[in-house]
Write an enzyme that holds these catalytic residues in place. Sequence first.
Site, PDB file in Angstrom:
ATOM      1  N   LYS A  12       2.323  -8.241 -65.518  1.00 20.29           N
ATOM      2  CA  LYS A  12       2.911  -7.659 -66.720  1.00 20.29           C
ATOM      3  C   LYS A  12       3.158  -6.163 -66.570  1.00 20.29           C
ATOM      4  CE  LYS A  12       3.405 -11.363 -69.144  1.00 20.29           C
ATOM      5  NZ  LYS A  12       4.785 -11.913 -69.350  1.00 20.29           N
ATOM      6  N   ARG A  65      -5.450 -20.158 -66.298  1.00 22.85           N
ATOM      7  CA  ARG A  65      -4.070 -20.015 -65.819  1.00 22.85           C
ATOM      8  C   ARG A  65      -3.898 -20.562 -64.404  1.00 22.85           C
ATOM      9  NH1 ARG A  65       0.120 -17.413 -69.099  1.00 22.85           N
ATOM     10  NH2 ARG A  65      -0.986 -16.392 -70.800  1.00 22.85           N
ATOM     11  N   LYS A  70       8.280 -22.693 -76.008  1.00 18.20           N
ATOM     12  CA  LYS A  70       9.231 -22.109 -75.054  1.00 18.20           C
ATOM     13  C   LYS A  70       9.162 -22.797 -73.695  1.00 18.20           C
ATOM     14  CE  LYS A  70       8.374 -18.211 -72.938  1.00 18.20           C
ATOM     15  NZ  LYS A  70       8.190 -16.792 -72.540  1.00 18.20           N
ATOM     16  N   THR A  71       7.951 -22.984 -73.179  1.00 20.28           N
ATOM     17  CA  THR A  71       7.792 -23.616 -71.866  1.00 20.28           C
ATOM     18  C   THR A  71       8.246 -25.070 -71.908  1.00 20.28           C
ATOM     19  OG1 THR A  71       5.937 -22.169 -71.341  1.00 20.28           O
ATOM     20  CG2 THR A  71       6.141 -24.177 -70.047  1.00 20.28           C
ATOM     21  N   SER A 107       3.750 -17.384 -78.092  1.00 16.05           N
ATOM     22  CA  SER A 107       2.846 -18.464 -77.740  1.00 16.05           C
ATOM     23  C   SER A 107       2.813 -19.535 -78.828  1.00 16.05           C
ATOM     24  CB  SER A 107       1.432 -17.905 -77.534  1.00 16.05           C
ATOM     25  OG  SER A 107       0.526 -18.918 -77.210  1.00 16.05           O
ATOM     26  N   HIS A 144      12.144 -11.038 -71.915  1.00 12.61           N
ATOM     27  CA  HIS A 144      10.953 -11.888 -71.857  1.00 12.61           C
ATOM     28  C   HIS A 144      11.364 -13.267 -72.360  1.00 12.61           C
ATOM     29  CE1 HIS A 144       6.527 -12.715 -73.142  1.00 12.61           C
ATOM     30  NE2 HIS A 144       6.768 -13.116 -71.916  1.00 12.61           N
ATOM     31  N   ARG A 191      -5.466  -9.770 -70.494  1.00 15.39           N
ATOM     32  CA  ARG A 191      -5.001  -8.389 -70.468  1.00 15.39           C
ATOM     33  C   ARG A 191      -5.707  -7.568 -71.544  1.00 15.39           C
ATOM     34  NH1 ARG A 191      -0.592  -7.539 -72.320  1.00 15.39           N
ATOM     35  NH2 ARG A 191      -0.135  -9.573 -73.247  1.00 15.39           N
ATOM     36  N   ASP A 200       9.742 -17.086 -67.511  1.00 16.91           N
ATOM     37  CA  ASP A 200       9.131 -15.982 -68.259  1.00 16.91           C
ATOM     38  C   ASP A 200       9.895 -14.661 -68.258  1.00 16.91           C
ATOM     39  OD1 ASP A 200       6.866 -15.219 -69.879  1.00 16.91           O
ATOM     40  OD2 ASP A 200       6.175 -14.000 -68.202  1.00 16.91           O
TER      41      ASP A 200
END
Length: 664
Positions: free
Chosen positions: A327, A448, A368-369, A364, A346, A182, A383
Amino acid sequence: MATNMNGDMKLGAKGGSAGPGRNGLAKIQTHKKSNSVCHDDSSPPVKAQTIDELHSLQRKKSAPTTPIKGIQGAFTTMSEEERQKQQLQSISASLASLTRETGPKVVKGDPARKSESIQLSHVSHVHHAPTISVSDSSLKFTHILYNLSPAELYEQAIKYEKGSFITSGGALATLSGAKTGRTPKDKRVIKDETTEDELWWGKGSPNIEMDEHTFMVNRERAVDYLNSLDKVFVNDQFLNWDPENRIKVRIVSARAYHSLFMHNMCIRPTPEELEEFGTPDFTIYNAGQFPCNRYTHYMTSSTSIDINLARREMVILGTQYAGEMKKGLFSVMHYLMPNRQILSLHSGCNMGKDGDVALFFGLSGTGKTTLSTDHNRYLIGDDEHCWGDNGVSNIEGGCYAKCIDLSKEKEPDIWNAIKFGTVLENVVFDEHTREVDYADKSVTENTRAAYPIEYIPNAKIPCIGPHPKNVILLACDAFGVLPPVSKLSLAQTMYHFISGYTALVAGTEDGIKEPQATFSACFGAAFIMLHPTKYAAMLAAKMQKHGATGWLVNTGWSGGSYGCGSRIKLAYTRKIIDAIHSGSLLKANYGKTKVFGLEIPTEIDGVPSEILDPVNTWSDEAAYQETLLKLAGLFRNNFEVFVNHKIGKDDKLTREILAAGPMY
């Protein structure tokens, strides 16, 4: 060889020899048996004069399979032809420009299949000629490839998009062009009479302003580019699994890759829902292959991502990175949902078998994942979520996972989800075997995978759950002074939610090895539209109403900063998360830390008690105190941008949040 008049073959009259034949061999005659395994498989010839006609017979025509309920839908009383006309009229209206009020003449089907296009072209006659000016583009049809299936999109990508390949696992590998991530500095939001007062502008805000006129210039450029193409892809889909607050989105794009990406990331409508889709609530025009005009006001590069909340439209120019669509829509939800008193978040979200829901926030590298993906719990989403009156709901219909250094051992669910239907962005693979090398960063480190959430075995479908019991804020503290776990008051939860802290080790290229603090408001500053305190106040109100508890979990260092201490073992962090889920941590005895004033448990089953208070793990207490004060100062400096913002009629809540921060 002899045969009878029926063409049957037999050896003699009754299966024996019929006498010697040529060269002394027995004569063979045919004999047809009705019960023989061999059979006559002849059939009437195919009624096709050309190979194209044969292929058209090969493809079974699609038809809605879900029965229409009642008569509430916009199309329920219409014929199939009339329904298709209205659908195409809606798409044509989406593609209307300043000089063509009714939009281009559109027709369904791939222009490469000319026979199909001719059969469907009559539908376009419902559109009118250009009303203001006539150009060459008005003399052609724009072919609409509408809500294609993954298999159809694979075909389009492989045939027409350079850099598209099928990997050995069945995923579609694609390239996003020059932009592999992004570009937040190129994102613009229209500032008008409404958004001027509602949105967060100024220092610290992700919202960079643009006026209505400049948006229309960019919109015209994008629409003209899309209309100039022989074909465009159109996706009609949904956001938010909560049926009462679902948002209808339309994505118009030029690439099969973008269409498949959004097919995976948005919620896929049933045939019945598609029939009743009608006019979208929000539309994306993705003309990413075409640059914006750099001489246009507000433009700082050839890339521009523009959001117009009044028109409910988004325009993309100069970047083919698909994450801009995902996003961008998340930013829109950060505006639309709070206006309905629904909190947009988020976060990751999972649910236990007894219905207990937990939210996971983290930047990041915080885990979290990893921590929200638990084989003993159902995954609601990884997410983006909403917290409304009925509980939590996933905004999306898919997952967008990082692939760098992906392995089957560390992330088996993501590994197994990369199969047919999945989009792999910017990965490197073996030219012959098509096996992906997930460690290769030749194109980008930001590789990704985008796949439907159903590809995760323990995903909860539909992706909704009851009100959360626990709100877990994750930080990878490379300074090594935050406790492994702390129980937060509501004010502390708001303070740390607004701060959105983590600290990682800087890259080694420039020789810097000191921890670098990172703050991202609401753990997603790049996407929020309102002031962070508004989201924080909504979070606190919902936590208080539904009895949720806030937790700060440090997945970073213990016993010293990076280079001196060691990272907290994942096994210990999992034990901490398990204790939060089970409710046992609420019953523990607690002490309090200095400076940050955090409540820390004295004992957790399976976790060494000495690591629960960071001061116990440092060999040099003076160094610990110095580092603790350094981090507290970084928190204070970051929070200065929020100090002057008042919540409600007075600043009482603002004072409470400030008091929950570090005191020294």
